[in-house]
Design an enzyme around this catalytic site. Structure first.
Site, PDB file in Angstrom:
ATOM      1  N   GLY A  86       0.325  -1.263  -0.173  1.00 50.80           N
ATOM      2  CA  GLY A  86      -0.195  -0.278  -0.016  1.00 50.80           C
ATOM      3  C   GLY A  86       1.036   1.128  -0.031  1.00 50.80           C
ATOM      4  N   GLY A  99       4.776   4.525   5.059  1.00 52.40           N
ATOM      5  CA  GLY A  99       5.482   4.317   6.271  1.00 52.40           C
ATOM      6  C   GLY A  99       4.865   4.810   7.414  1.00 52.40           C
ATOM      7  N   GLY A 101       2.829   3.344   8.264  1.00 54.63           N
ATOM      8  CA  GLY A 101       2.274   1.751  10.158  1.00 54.63           C
ATOM      9  C   GLY A 101       4.055   1.606  10.445  1.00 54.63           C
ATOM     10  N   GLU A 107      10.305  -1.754   3.673  1.00 49.94           N
ATOM     11  CA  GLU A 107       9.542  -2.351   2.631  1.00 49.94           C
ATOM     12  C   GLU A 107       9.978  -1.894   1.643  1.00 49.94           C
ATOM     13  OE1 GLU A 107       6.416   0.844   3.712  1.00 49.94           O
ATOM     14  OE2 GLU A 107       5.157  -0.943   4.481  1.00 49.94           O
ATOM     15  N   LYS A 125      -6.046   8.382  -1.139  1.00 46.75           N
ATOM     16  CA  LYS A 125      -4.409   8.385  -1.368  1.00 46.75           C
ATOM     17  C   LYS A 125      -3.803   8.976  -1.852  1.00 46.75           C
ATOM     18  CE  LYS A 125      -4.157   5.290   1.970  1.00 46.75           C
ATOM     19  NZ  LYS A 125      -3.608   3.869   2.227  1.00 46.75           N
TER      20      LYS A 125
END
Ligand code: DER
Length: 235
Positions: A86, A99, A101, A107, A125
């Site tokens: 995502g 980031g 999260g 990632e 988004k």
């Protein structure tokens, strides 16, 4: 359609690109979660075979184990066929902010080792420019003298009205700690930060900065799920 239903639609569309025998980067977050679940389901149904998952966080590692996806890491699979993940923001040039999260480092390591990186988002988004949502642009820093690093980052972007905040847990004010035992400084901008490559290079030159949440020119495909349907953008 709820935001989560849109996330699931984007995720399922991305999993259509997964072929048996692939090494797949497994993303982190509520959108990527649907893709990991879907890959596990297709493996269980025998519609996908011989998949190796490379998880982008401890959280995704746990989820993938519960889905029965065989796992490995970049040491054993330095080249990844496809990553599905995502993003927090997508600009018109397919640059991303990731980031929020807290998983940006793993990632970015895995997505930089991929032949293809499919970014899956719901339409909320989409932004005109990175940092444009007014929400956090995460930077992973070593814990040592994080205040010093935060001040330096703020000063770098003072023309964009930057505010730098240590990410902490709301309930007790303790610093958020990443999977790599580092801290996150969240940057908030009032204005466009201009050339992203210049911003990226400037940040990464600061000793004590591990990495930042701008994924510049990394996504090869962006799948956007919106009220009016799915849009697929390719580099
Ligand atoms: O933290 C991350 O990088 C996540 O992938 C984030 O960018 C997207 O999370 P979401 O799918 O829960 O919105």
């Amino acid at each position: 359609l709820t935001q989560d239903e849109l996330k699931k639609i984007a995720a399922y569309k991305a999993v259509e690109y997964v072929e048996s025998g692939m090494v797949i980067g497994l993303g982190t977050g509520s959108t990527a979660k649907h893709a990991v679940d879907r890959i596990g389901e297709l493996l269980h149904q025998g519609k996908l075979k011989n998949i190796i998952g490379i998880p982008t966080s401890k959280k995704t590692h746990e989820q993938a184990i519960s889905c029965g996806i065989p796992l490995a890491n970049l040491d054993s699979y330095p080249i990844v066929d496809l990553a599905i993940d995502g993003a927090d923001e997508v600009d018109p040039f397919m640059n991303l902010v990731k980031g929020r999260g807290g998983s940006l480092l793993r990632e970015k390591m895995i997505e930089s080792a991929c032949k293809k990186f499919i970014c899956i988002v719901d339409e909320t988004k989409l932004v005109k420019y990175l940092g444009g949502s007014g929400l956090a642009m995460p930077v992973e820093v070593v814990p040592f003298c994080w205040k010093f690093s935060a001040e330096r980052l703020k000063n770098l972007f003072q023309d964009s009205g930057c505010v730098a905040k240590l990410r902490t847990f709301p309930e007790n004010g303790e610093p958020f700690v990443t999977d790599n035992e580092n801290y996150i400084i969240d940057l908030y901008f009032q204005k466009d930060i201009g050339d992203l490559n210049v911003a990226s290079d400037t940040i990464l030159r600061l000793p004590g900065i591990v990495d930042h949440g701008m994924f510049i020119n990394m996504a090869t495909t962006v799948i956007v799920a919106g009220e009016l349907g799915i849009t697929i953008k390719n580099k």
